[in-house]
Design a protein around this motif. Sequence first.
Motif, PDB file in Angstrom:
ATOM      1  N   LEU A 107       0.878  -1.154  -0.077  1.00 24.10           N
ATOM      2  CA  LEU A 107      -0.106  -0.066   0.005  1.00 24.10           C
ATOM      3  C   LEU A 107       0.893   1.183   0.029  1.00 24.10           C
ATOM      4  O   LEU A 107       0.740   2.318  -0.569  1.00 24.10           O
ATOM      5  CB  LEU A 107      -0.927  -0.029   1.256  1.00 24.10           C
ATOM      6  CG  LEU A 107      -1.932   1.151   1.347  1.00 24.10           C
ATOM      7  CD1 LEU A 107      -2.640   1.489   0.223  1.00 24.10           C
ATOM      8  CD2 LEU A 107      -2.782   1.056   2.580  1.00 24.10           C
ATOM      9  N   GLU A 108       1.977   1.279   0.700  1.00 27.91           N
ATOM     10  CA  GLU A 108       2.758   2.374   0.812  1.00 27.91           C
ATOM     11  C   GLU A 108       3.325   2.442  -0.697  1.00 27.91           C
ATOM     12  O   GLU A 108       3.366   3.627  -0.996  1.00 27.91           O
ATOM     13  CB  GLU A 108       3.992   2.104   1.853  1.00 27.91           C
ATOM     14  CG  GLU A 108       4.825   3.404   1.893  1.00 27.91           C
ATOM     15  CD  GLU A 108       6.141   3.115   2.909  1.00 27.91           C
ATOM     16  OE1 GLU A 108       7.259   3.349   2.429  1.00 27.91           O
ATOM     17  OE2 GLU A 108       5.949   2.394   3.625  1.00 27.91           O
ATOM     18  N   ARG A 109       3.817   1.679  -1.193  1.00 25.96           N
ATOM     19  CA  ARG A 109       4.527   1.724  -2.558  1.00 25.96           C
ATOM     20  C   ARG A 109       3.353   1.974  -3.729  1.00 25.96           C
ATOM     21  O   ARG A 109       3.389   2.936  -4.324  1.00 25.96           O
ATOM     22  CB  ARG A 109       4.926   0.127  -2.957  1.00 25.96           C
ATOM     23  CG  ARG A 109       5.562   0.281  -4.538  1.00 25.96           C
ATOM     24  CD  ARG A 109       6.218  -0.904  -4.873  1.00 25.96           C
ATOM     25  NE  ARG A 109       7.163  -1.663  -3.932  1.00 25.96           N
ATOM     26  CZ  ARG A 109       8.079  -2.313  -4.107  1.00 25.96           C
ATOM     27  NH1 ARG A 109       7.945  -3.028  -5.227  1.00 25.96           N
ATOM     28  NH2 ARG A 109       9.028  -2.910  -3.223  1.00 25.96           N
ATOM     29  N   ILE A 110       2.005   1.765  -3.520  1.00 30.75           N
ATOM     30  CA  ILE A 110       0.963   2.156  -4.434  1.00 30.75           C
ATOM     31  C   ILE A 110       0.667   3.553  -4.317  1.00 30.75           C
ATOM     32  O   ILE A 110       0.706   4.332  -5.249  1.00 30.75           O
ATOM     33  CB  ILE A 110      -0.282   1.395  -4.269  1.00 30.75           C
ATOM     34  CG1 ILE A 110       0.172  -0.050  -5.067  1.00 30.75           C
ATOM     35  CG2 ILE A 110      -1.375   2.009  -4.786  1.00 30.75           C
ATOM     36  CD1 ILE A 110      -1.082  -1.089  -4.744  1.00 30.75           C
ATOM     37  N   ARG A 111       0.830   4.184  -2.959  1.00 26.31           N
ATOM     38  CA  ARG A 111       0.500   5.435  -2.515  1.00 26.31           C
ATOM     39  C   ARG A 111       1.561   6.361  -3.003  1.00 26.31           C
ATOM     40  O   ARG A 111       1.457   7.441  -3.542  1.00 26.31           O
ATOM     41  CB  ARG A 111      -0.034   5.687  -1.174  1.00 26.31           C
ATOM     42  CG  ARG A 111      -1.136   5.233  -0.829  1.00 26.31           C
ATOM     43  CD  ARG A 111      -1.395   5.468   0.983  1.00 26.31           C
ATOM     44  NE  ARG A 111      -2.747   4.948   1.291  1.00 26.31           N
ATOM     45  CZ  ARG A 111      -2.758   4.607   2.683  1.00 26.31           C
ATOM     46  NH1 ARG A 111      -1.743   4.492   3.523  1.00 26.31           N
ATOM     47  NH2 ARG A 111      -4.171   4.369   2.922  1.00 26.31           N
ATOM     48  N   ARG A 112       2.688   5.921  -2.727  1.00 24.51           N
ATOM     49  CA  ARG A 112       4.085   6.720  -3.190  1.00 24.51           C
ATOM     50  C   ARG A 112       4.050   6.844  -4.949  1.00 24.51           C
ATOM     51  O   ARG A 112       4.502   7.910  -5.329  1.00 24.51           O
ATOM     52  CB  ARG A 112       5.277   6.072  -2.715  1.00 24.51           C
ATOM     53  CG  ARG A 112       6.536   6.896  -2.935  1.00 24.51           C
ATOM     54  CD  ARG A 112       7.694   6.244  -2.138  1.00 24.51           C
ATOM     55  NE  ARG A 112       8.076   4.908  -2.748  1.00 24.51           N
ATOM     56  CZ  ARG A 112       7.797   3.688  -2.070  1.00 24.51           C
ATOM     57  NH1 ARG A 112       7.681   3.749  -0.764  1.00 24.51           N
ATOM     58  NH2 ARG A 112       8.080   2.646  -2.635  1.00 24.51           N
ATOM     59  N   ARG A 113       3.513   5.880  -5.642  1.00 22.69           N
ATOM     60  CA  ARG A 113       3.745   6.032  -6.985  1.00 22.69           C
ATOM     61  C   ARG A 113       2.259   6.473  -7.496  1.00 22.69           C
ATOM     62  O   ARG A 113       2.072   6.413  -8.661  1.00 22.69           O
ATOM     63  CB  ARG A 113       3.797   4.599  -7.517  1.00 22.69           C
ATOM     64  CG  ARG A 113       5.303   4.072  -7.154  1.00 22.69           C
ATOM     65  CD  ARG A 113       5.689   3.034  -8.060  1.00 22.69           C
ATOM     66  NE  ARG A 113       7.125   2.607  -7.547  1.00 22.69           N
ATOM     67  CZ  ARG A 113       7.440   1.449  -8.221  1.00 22.69           C
ATOM     68  NH1 ARG A 113       6.915   0.707  -8.843  1.00 22.69           N
ATOM     69  NH2 ARG A 113       8.830   1.033  -7.584  1.00 22.69           N
ATOM     70  N   ILE A 114       1.281   6.780  -6.788  1.00 20.28           N
ATOM     71  CA  ILE A 114       0.089   7.327  -7.263  1.00 20.28           C
ATOM     72  C   ILE A 114      -0.487   6.479  -8.149  1.00 20.28           C
ATOM     73  O   ILE A 114      -1.000   6.695  -9.303  1.00 20.28           O
ATOM     74  CB  ILE A 114       0.224   8.639  -7.626  1.00 20.28           C
ATOM     75  CG1 ILE A 114       0.911   9.624  -6.548  1.00 20.28           C
ATOM     76  CG2 ILE A 114      -1.275   9.235  -8.001  1.00 20.28           C
ATOM     77  CD1 ILE A 114       0.957  10.844  -7.224  1.00 20.28           C
ATOM     78  N   THR A 116      -3.456   2.898  -9.027  1.00 24.83           N
ATOM     79  CA  THR A 116      -4.690   2.164  -8.632  1.00 24.83           C
ATOM     80  C   THR A 116      -4.564   0.586  -8.246  1.00 24.83           C
ATOM     81  O   THR A 116      -5.421   0.088  -7.842  1.00 24.83           O
ATOM     82  CB  THR A 116      -5.807   2.522  -9.545  1.00 24.83           C
ATOM     83  OG1 THR A 116      -5.334   2.046 -10.727  1.00 24.83           O
ATOM     84  CG2 THR A 116      -6.000   4.135  -9.507  1.00 24.83           C
ATOM     85  N   ARG A 133      -5.913  -0.876  -5.413  1.00 20.42           N
ATOM     86  CA  ARG A 133      -5.493  -0.213  -4.141  1.00 20.42           C
ATOM     87  C   ARG A 133      -6.694  -0.113  -3.092  1.00 20.42           C
ATOM     88  O   ARG A 133      -6.612  -0.127  -2.003  1.00 20.42           O
ATOM     89  CB  ARG A 133      -5.346   1.236  -4.612  1.00 20.42           C
ATOM     90  CG  ARG A 133      -5.023   2.341  -3.584  1.00 20.42           C
ATOM     91  CD  ARG A 133      -4.743   3.573  -3.839  1.00 20.42           C
ATOM     92  NE  ARG A 133      -4.411   4.494  -3.066  1.00 20.42           N
ATOM     93  CZ  ARG A 133      -3.568   5.616  -3.071  1.00 20.42           C
ATOM     94  NH1 ARG A 133      -3.248   5.955  -4.187  1.00 20.42           N
ATOM     95  NH2 ARG A 133      -3.502   6.358  -2.259  1.00 20.42           N
ATOM     96  N   ASP A 134      -7.930  -0.288  -3.849  1.00 20.91           N
ATOM     97  CA  ASP A 134      -9.053  -0.262  -2.921  1.00 20.91           C
ATOM     98  C   ASP A 134      -9.077  -1.381  -1.898  1.00 20.91           C
ATOM     99  O   ASP A 134      -9.646  -1.734  -0.959  1.00 20.91           O
ATOM    100  CB  ASP A 134     -10.471  -0.501  -3.593  1.00 20.91           C
ATOM    101  CG  ASP A 134     -10.526   0.771  -4.560  1.00 20.91           C
ATOM    102  OD1 ASP A 134     -10.072   1.921  -4.103  1.00 20.91           O
ATOM    103  OD2 ASP A 134     -11.406   0.854  -5.382  1.00 20.91           O
ATOM    104  N   GLU A 137      -6.953  -0.646   1.317  1.00 24.02           N
ATOM    105  CA  GLU A 137      -7.541   0.538   2.020  1.00 24.02           C
ATOM    106  C   GLU A 137      -8.608   0.400   2.783  1.00 24.02           C
ATOM    107  O   GLU A 137      -9.364  -0.509   2.450  1.00 24.02           O
ATOM    108  CB  GLU A 137      -7.781   2.038   1.270  1.00 24.02           C
ATOM    109  CG  GLU A 137      -6.124   2.202   0.554  1.00 24.02           C
ATOM    110  CD  GLU A 137      -6.490   3.493  -0.166  1.00 24.02           C
ATOM    111  OE1 GLU A 137      -5.655   4.413   0.217  1.00 24.02           O
ATOM    112  OE2 GLU A 137      -7.482   3.668  -0.971  1.00 24.02           O
TER     113      GLU A 137
END
Length: 137
Positions: A107-114, A116, A133-134, A137
């Motif tokens: 999740l951290e990697r997905i958020r950092r790279r913006i 889905t 991503r959903d 979260e």
Amino acid sequence: MYDYVAGKKDWGSYGLPREGTNVPTRTAGDIARRDVPTCVLGDRLAEVQKRVRAVDWDTCIVLNEQRVVLGRLGRKALASDADRSAEEAMTPGPSTVRPSIGTDALLERIRRRILTSFLVTTPDGSLVGLVRRDDLE
């Protein structure tokens, strides 16, 4: 007799069962969506679009005969009306993670790279699935 020398990390990276105190509670391999649509290089884009829309996805993973990930057809490619093959329309060599990565780290990697979603593959590139991503979260 076989002496497996690659170690615990390699074992987990293939999504094989693991146990112990240092194992993340949930991993990418545990929650990866295995129903992600797939196609092969020679598939025509128009046919792929129909199959993907019929199952309400917005991506398709391009595989070879051994189920090794070669590319990805994203929203833009799937919205195209050009008469092309999956090979011509795909983004080659998408980023992937191993099944053993913990969901918090993913999740951290997905958020950092913006992003889905993220593809999950074994070390030899075989598709395990896709984590949205959903789902994290």
